[in-house]
Design a protein around this motif. Sequence first.
Motif, PDB file in Angstrom:
ATOM      1  N   GLY A 226      54.346  39.668  59.985  1.00  0.00           N
ATOM      2  CA  GLY A 226      55.221  38.982  59.134  1.00  0.00           C
ATOM      3  C   GLY A 226      54.631  37.977  58.092  1.00  0.00           C
ATOM      4  N   LEU A 227      53.300  37.587  58.255  1.00  0.00           N
ATOM      5  CA  LEU A 227      52.786  36.595  57.512  1.00  0.00           C
ATOM      6  C   LEU A 227      52.017  36.949  56.367  1.00  0.00           C
ATOM      7  CD1 LEU A 227      52.205  33.787  60.030  1.00  0.00           C
ATOM      8  CD2 LEU A 227      54.161  34.244  58.726  1.00  0.00           C
ATOM      9  N   GLY A 228      51.924  38.462  55.943  1.00  0.00           N
ATOM     10  CA  GLY A 228      51.080  39.098  55.096  1.00  0.00           C
ATOM     11  C   GLY A 228      51.153  38.315  53.641  1.00  0.00           C
ATOM     12  N   PHE A 229      52.220  38.026  53.219  1.00  0.00           N
ATOM     13  CA  PHE A 229      52.224  37.370  51.770  1.00  0.00           C
ATOM     14  C   PHE A 229      51.647  36.119  51.888  1.00  0.00           C
ATOM     15  CE2 PHE A 229      56.458  39.886  50.933  1.00  0.00           C
ATOM     16  CZ  PHE A 229      55.657  40.883  50.328  1.00  0.00           C
ATOM     17  N   ARG A 230      51.770  35.274  52.910  1.00  0.00           N
ATOM     18  CA  ARG A 230      51.166  33.982  52.902  1.00  0.00           C
ATOM     19  C   ARG A 230      49.563  34.225  53.036  1.00  0.00           C
ATOM     20  NH1 ARG A 230      52.343  30.388  57.939  1.00  0.00           N
ATOM     21  NH2 ARG A 230      54.319  30.256  57.075  1.00  0.00           N
ATOM     22  N   TYR A 231      49.028  35.348  53.625  1.00  0.00           N
ATOM     23  CA  TYR A 231      47.520  35.560  53.811  1.00  0.00           C
ATOM     24  C   TYR A 231      47.306  36.051  52.576  1.00  0.00           C
ATOM     25  CZ  TYR A 231      48.170  35.265  58.802  1.00  0.00           C
ATOM     26  OH  TYR A 231      48.479  34.700  60.131  1.00  0.00           O
ATOM     27  N   ALA A 232      48.018  36.530  51.764  1.00  0.00           N
ATOM     28  CA  ALA A 232      47.633  37.292  50.412  1.00  0.00           C
ATOM     29  C   ALA A 232      47.046  36.142  49.335  1.00  0.00           C
ATOM     30  CB  ALA A 232      48.873  38.181  49.957  1.00  0.00           C
ATOM     31  N   GLN A 233      47.885  35.245  49.500  1.00  0.00           N
ATOM     32  CA  GLN A 233      47.531  33.919  48.710  1.00  0.00           C
ATOM     33  C   GLN A 233      46.150  33.536  49.128  1.00  0.00           C
ATOM     34  OE1 GLN A 233      49.190  33.198  46.131  1.00  0.00           O
ATOM     35  NE2 GLN A 233      50.497  34.984  46.759  1.00  0.00           N
ATOM     36  N   VAL A 234      45.585  33.464  50.409  1.00  0.00           N
ATOM     37  CA  VAL A 234      44.359  33.344  51.010  1.00  0.00           C
ATOM     38  C   VAL A 234      43.078  34.114  49.960  1.00  0.00           C
ATOM     39  CG1 VAL A 234      42.715  33.275  52.779  1.00  0.00           C
ATOM     40  CG2 VAL A 234      45.002  32.401  53.212  1.00  0.00           C
ATOM     41  N   ARG A 235      43.598  35.375  49.939  1.00  0.00           N
ATOM     42  CA  ARG A 235      42.641  36.390  49.139  1.00  0.00           C
ATOM     43  C   ARG A 235      43.087  36.057  47.567  1.00  0.00           C
ATOM     44  NH1 ARG A 235      42.372  41.098  46.514  1.00  0.00           N
ATOM     45  NH2 ARG A 235      40.513  42.430  47.254  1.00  0.00           N
ATOM     46  N   LEU A 236      44.043  36.111  46.954  1.00  0.00           N
ATOM     47  CA  LEU A 236      44.559  36.297  45.532  1.00  0.00           C
ATOM     48  C   LEU A 236      43.999  35.257  44.771  1.00  0.00           C
ATOM     49  CD1 LEU A 236      47.785  38.529  45.683  1.00  0.00           C
ATOM     50  CD2 LEU A 236      45.586  39.216  45.549  1.00  0.00           C
ATOM     51  N   GLY A 237      44.184  34.134  45.148  1.00  0.00           N
ATOM     52  CA  GLY A 237      43.946  32.893  44.398  1.00  0.00           C
ATOM     53  C   GLY A 237      42.285  32.822  44.053  1.00  0.00           C
ATOM     54  N   PRO A 238      41.454  32.588  45.227  1.00  0.00           N
ATOM     55  CA  PRO A 238      40.033  32.744  45.119  1.00  0.00           C
ATOM     56  C   PRO A 238      39.812  33.985  44.205  1.00  0.00           C
ATOM     57  CG  PRO A 238      40.577  31.969  47.125  1.00  0.00           C
ATOM     58  CD  PRO A 238      41.963  32.632  46.469  1.00  0.00           C
ATOM     59  N   ALA A 239      40.462  35.180  44.550  1.00  0.00           N
ATOM     60  CA  ALA A 239      39.841  36.576  43.719  1.00  0.00           C
ATOM     61  C   ALA A 239      40.146  36.445  42.449  1.00  0.00           C
ATOM     62  CB  ALA A 239      40.534  37.449  44.447  1.00  0.00           C
ATOM     63  N   ARG A 240      41.122  35.874  41.970  1.00  0.00           N
ATOM     64  CA  ARG A 240      41.459  35.671  40.565  1.00  0.00           C
ATOM     65  C   ARG A 240      40.223  34.964  39.891  1.00  0.00           C
ATOM     66  NH1 ARG A 240      46.741  33.473  41.752  1.00  0.00           N
ATOM     67  NH2 ARG A 240      48.218  35.186  42.370  1.00  0.00           N
ATOM     68  N   LEU A 241      39.977  33.848  40.647  1.00  0.00           N
ATOM     69  CA  LEU A 241      38.955  32.970  40.040  1.00  0.00           C
ATOM     70  C   LEU A 241      37.412  33.758  39.950  1.00  0.00           C
ATOM     71  CD1 LEU A 241      39.133  29.997  38.895  1.00  0.00           C
ATOM     72  CD2 LEU A 241      38.240  29.110  40.991  1.00  0.00           C
ATOM     73  N   THR A 242      37.279  34.344  41.015  1.00  0.00           N
ATOM     74  CA  THR A 242      35.971  34.982  41.100  1.00  0.00           C
ATOM     75  C   THR A 242      35.658  36.181  39.845  1.00  0.00           C
ATOM     76  OG1 THR A 242      36.594  36.487  42.744  1.00  0.00           O
ATOM     77  CG2 THR A 242      35.316  34.289  43.247  1.00  0.00           C
ATOM     78  N   HIS A 243      37.126  36.818  39.704  1.00  0.00           N
ATOM     79  CA  HIS A 243      37.127  37.716  38.396  1.00  0.00           C
ATOM     80  C   HIS A 243      36.697  36.658  37.089  1.00  0.00           C
ATOM     81  CE1 HIS A 243      38.177  41.521  39.399  1.00  0.00           C
ATOM     82  NE2 HIS A 243      39.190  41.194  40.227  1.00  0.00           N
ATOM     83  N   CYS A 244      37.195  35.607  36.901  1.00  0.00           N
ATOM     84  CA  CYS A 244      37.175  34.825  35.774  1.00  0.00           C
ATOM     85  C   CYS A 244      35.520  34.300  35.926  1.00  0.00           C
ATOM     86  CB  CYS A 244      37.767  33.525  35.960  1.00  0.00           C
ATOM     87  SG  CYS A 244      39.747  33.555  35.671  1.00  0.00           S
ATOM     88  N   MET A 245      34.891  34.152  36.990  1.00  0.00           N
ATOM     89  CA  MET A 245      33.492  33.670  37.006  1.00  0.00           C
ATOM     90  C   MET A 245      32.574  35.005  36.527  1.00  0.00           C
ATOM     91  SD  MET A 245      33.502  31.795  40.580  1.00  0.00           S
ATOM     92  CE  MET A 245      34.678  30.445  40.851  1.00  0.00           C
ATOM     93  N   ARG A 246      32.795  35.949  37.161  1.00  0.00           N
ATOM     94  CA  ARG A 246      31.898  37.293  36.767  1.00  0.00           C
ATOM     95  C   ARG A 246      32.000  37.677  35.277  1.00  0.00           C
ATOM     96  NH1 ARG A 246      33.754  38.850  42.272  1.00  0.00           N
ATOM     97  NH2 ARG A 246      35.436  39.693  40.987  1.00  0.00           N
ATOM     98  N   TRP A 247      33.358  37.507  34.930  1.00  0.00           N
ATOM     99  CA  TRP A 247      33.467  38.175  33.441  1.00  0.00           C
ATOM    100  C   TRP A 247      33.104  37.334  32.515  1.00  0.00           C
ATOM    101  CZ3 TRP A 247      33.201  42.668  33.986  1.00  0.00           C
ATOM    102  CH2 TRP A 247      34.057  43.409  34.778  1.00  0.00           C
ATOM    103  N   LEU A 248      33.089  35.875  32.781  1.00  0.00           N
ATOM    104  CA  LEU A 248      32.573  34.755  31.756  1.00  0.00           C
ATOM    105  C   LEU A 248      31.054  35.007  31.853  1.00  0.00           C
ATOM    106  CD1 LEU A 248      32.917  32.470  29.937  1.00  0.00           C
ATOM    107  CD2 LEU A 248      32.647  30.723  32.117  1.00  0.00           C
ATOM    108  N   GLY A 249      30.427  35.359  32.857  1.00  0.00           N
ATOM    109  CA  GLY A 249      29.152  36.029  32.659  1.00  0.00           C
ATOM    110  C   GLY A 249      28.825  36.914  31.760  1.00  0.00           C
ATOM    111  N   LEU A 250      29.743  37.928  31.722  1.00  0.00           N
ATOM    112  CA  LEU A 250      29.325  38.996  30.503  1.00  0.00           C
ATOM    113  C   LEU A 250      29.762  38.788  29.168  1.00  0.00           C
ATOM    114  CD1 LEU A 250      28.858  42.060  31.019  1.00  0.00           C
ATOM    115  CD2 LEU A 250      31.177  42.316  30.815  1.00  0.00           C
TER     116      LEU A 250
END
Length: 412
Positions: free
Chosen positions: A237-261
């Motif tokens: 029942g807490l999947g959406f809460r856990y999703a934020q554990v993943r999605l916030g940092p994942a958005r940011l690491t996308h930014c980091m990798r693509w900024l390198g490109l």
Amino acid sequence: MTFSDLPPETEELRQRTRRFIRETVIGAEPAPGGRLDQATRDRLRTAAKEAGVFAPLVPREYGGQGLSPAHWSPVLQEAGYSPIGPSVLNCMAPDEGNMHMLHLIATEEQKKRYLAPLAAGDVRSCFGMTEPHPGAGSDPAALRTTAVRADGGWIVDGHKRFTSGAIGAAFCIVMARTPAVDGAPEGATMFLVDLTNPGIRVGEAIHTVDRAIDGGHPHLYLEDCFVPDDAVLGEVGLGFRYAQVRLGPARLTHCMRWLGLARRAHDIALDRAARRELFGGPIDTLGLAQHLIAESVIDIETSDAIITKTAALLHGDPKAGSAMSSVAKVHCSEAVFRVIDRAIQICGGDGVSDGLPLAQYLNEVRPFRIYDGSNETHRWAIARRASAARGAAVRAGEPYRGDALISQGGNA
């Protein structure tokens, strides 16, 4: 790129990563539009381990470099200088986000079974959230995949699409809607589902313009898919809460990798502008080219700054960091695209040919304005949060400036 305030150990890792990408990885890149083949990837990953740059974000107990979240960006930008760099270094989506979440919320047995081989680069993974319309996409609340209780476990049914990395993956973290049961609330639950499970099937591929993510973005079908109780990731029942554990940092690491490109594209443009003459002098002495170059520097530096701020917030105040990651995602995805587009313009006809990799770089970063939530959805959320924050401030006693201006006869 200078990072004078990095701890010495982190700066050494950044420098090792920089050298490895430039001396070993770039020469092995596939031709524009091609994909990294398995044999080359395995060879480069072995070399990355020997060079001490493999799995930079993974904790040391799982064979990684144990990089602190506050210092992810400098190293991931170096990895992203090559479009295949993050895959070679095992810090590419979706595996990177899945490893981060597994480390934080998985049981010890789940870490042993799923995190350890993923961190070692022995397997790949995927994340099953997006569904065909009218299912979950930019609106996760529209989730239609369901899981119901069964003897000793759960039966999961649903249809996912754009399941990045699914072709050839060993397992999927599946988000499914679950009823209120055994004291747990109705909501969403995450399940660890082996791709060898007879109830799950990788379907037709979705052909997209990007090539960097191993395993593509196919459909995924779950039909009477039984998973045992120990397949639940976190709590029911807490999947959406856990999703934020993943999605916030994942958005940011996308930014980091693509900024390198983007930095790579900008360097290609600067080299071309310095060498090629037009109207009696090098291109970089012409005002129009200088304007393009300056705008790209501005986009790169502002992106770097907002990434740094968001990373600090995620480290110290995860809720505020998750909100700021929407701002970073929108800004960086558009700024990176602009930088690469300007590089193409500076390089002229060669920029849109396969003689340079710039056109493929544009293909790689264009989907980022859609992936991880469309920029329009993030703008909607950003505006709502801004209005809510201002409303709360006014209710707490701060002046309502609009009324003040009107009462003073000022202009809005």
